[in-house]
Design an enzyme around this catalytic site. Structure first.
Site, PDB file in Angstrom:
ATOM      1  N   HIS A   1       0.838  -1.204   0.000  1.00  0.00           N
ATOM      2  CA  HIS A   1       0.000   0.000   0.000  1.00  0.00           C
ATOM      3  C   HIS A   1       0.872   1.252   0.000  1.00  0.00           C
ATOM      4  O   HIS A   1       0.682   2.164  -0.817  1.00  0.00           O
ATOM      5  CB  HIS A   1      -0.903  -0.018   1.243  1.00  0.00           C
ATOM      6  CG  HIS A   1      -1.734   1.214   1.430  1.00  0.00           C
ATOM      7  ND1 HIS A   1      -3.082   1.240   1.155  1.00  0.00           N
ATOM      8  CD2 HIS A   1      -1.419   2.462   1.870  1.00  0.00           C
ATOM      9  CE1 HIS A   1      -3.561   2.449   1.406  1.00  0.00           C
ATOM     10  NE2 HIS A   1      -2.566   3.212   1.847  1.00  0.00           N
ATOM     11  N   GLU A   2       1.852   1.298   0.904  1.00  0.00           N
ATOM     12  CA  GLU A   2       2.723   2.470   0.993  1.00  0.00           C
ATOM     13  C   GLU A   2       3.618   2.582  -0.242  1.00  0.00           C
ATOM     14  O   GLU A   2       3.849   3.686  -0.752  1.00  0.00           O
ATOM     15  CB  GLU A   2       3.572   2.396   2.265  1.00  0.00           C
ATOM     16  CG  GLU A   2       2.787   2.558   3.548  1.00  0.00           C
ATOM     17  CD  GLU A   2       2.061   3.885   3.630  1.00  0.00           C
ATOM     18  OE1 GLU A   2       2.560   4.889   3.069  1.00  0.00           O
ATOM     19  OE2 GLU A   2       0.971   3.935   4.235  1.00  0.00           O
TER      20      GLU A   2
ATOM     21  N   HIS B   1       1.870   4.280  -3.126  1.00  0.00           N
ATOM     22  CA  HIS B   1       1.860   5.742  -3.042  1.00  0.00           C
ATOM     23  C   HIS B   1       3.146   6.318  -3.628  1.00  0.00           C
ATOM     24  O   HIS B   1       3.129   7.280  -4.400  1.00  0.00           O
ATOM     25  CB  HIS B   1       1.726   6.191  -1.589  1.00  0.00           C
ATOM     26  CG  HIS B   1       0.374   5.992  -0.988  1.00  0.00           C
ATOM     27  ND1 HIS B   1      -0.788   6.330  -1.642  1.00  0.00           N
ATOM     28  CD2 HIS B   1       0.000   5.505   0.226  1.00  0.00           C
ATOM     29  CE1 HIS B   1      -1.823   6.055  -0.856  1.00  0.00           C
ATOM     30  NE2 HIS B   1      -1.371   5.552   0.271  1.00  0.00           N
TER      31      HIS B   1
END
Length: 238
Positions: free
Chosen positions: A25-26, A29
């Site tokens: 998820h990170e 980004h």
């Protein structure tokens, strides 16, 4: 998760599924920001698939560890968990189109989680083909990991879409609002974690019957879980 004889393998399986969901998820980004013109995460060494690069001492270790230990010691099972990773740094001014770019960077995290949930569902099929090669316990552990991966990614992706800064949903809403409204809305970011803790964990435990966010997440996650199973060819109820 019950605190019984098989709690350790289940715990490790749940931790692995959660760590992969949070890490990717990170990373999503950071890679989205890089594609849109901002290399801040790359320059700071945060554009990485190494989970250790995304660890926040309080949000990733201390708070989840405290919740885990206290629940296992008091009620013998884990009823809920909460935590966060260290946010990937993004300089919105470096993005080619700051408002639109920030929306896309924010949406990349949940999009990654939904893609990973579908991938976990698809991987159930090759694991099923390994039935003659694996012991029943090993096969059950593989299935458990894939199902927990679907669940962890759906919970993380949907939770982050809540329209509360600094969650991804808050940043998406800020990008959709006119500038005069977006600026005061984003000032909520300094109180965002407190708002989440209050609405999701504190008020439901002190106000009987008040749990709108928990209710919504449970209902949406259940439907999303069954949708992933159907899309990946694994049936699904409801």
């Amino acid at each position: 998760m019950s605190f019984g004889a098989g709690w350790l393998p289940e715990l490790l399986t749940a931790v692995l599924a959660s760590v992969l969901a949070i890490t990717l998820h990170e990373a999503a980004h950071g890679y989205a920001a890089l594609a849109l013109g901002d290399d801040t995460a790359k320059r700071m060494g945060r554009l990485s698939l190494n989970p250790l690069r995304h660890v926040d001492r309080v949000g990733t270790i201390l708070l989840p560890g405290f919740l885990l230990v206290t629940q296992l010691l008091t009620v013998g099972r884990v009823e809920f968990m909460f935590g966060w990773a260290k946010p990937v740094p993004v300089d919105v001014l470096n993005l080619r189109n700051p408002r639109q770019g920030m929306m896309l960077v924010a949406a990349a995290g949940p999009a990654m989680n939904f893609g990973l949930a579908l991938l976990a569902g698809l991987l159930i099929h090759p694991v099923s083909a390994w039935v003659p090669l694996l012991s029943p316990d090993s096969l059950a552990l593989f299935y458990r990991f894939l199902l927990l991966s679907i669940l962890a990614n759906l919970v993380l992706g949907l939770f982050n879409l809540l329209p509360i800064p600094p969650l991804d949903g808050g940043r998406i809403v800020a990008g959709l609002l006119p500038a005069p409204l977006a600026l005061p809305y984003m000032r909520l970011e300094r109180w965002g974690i407190l708002i989440v803790l209050l609405a999701v964990f504190i008020l439901p435990r002190v106000v009987d019957g008040f749990d709108p966010v928990g209710w919504a997440l449970r209902e949406v996650v259940a439907d999303a879980f069954n949708l992933v199973l159907r899309l990946s060819g694994n049936g699904g109820g409801r």
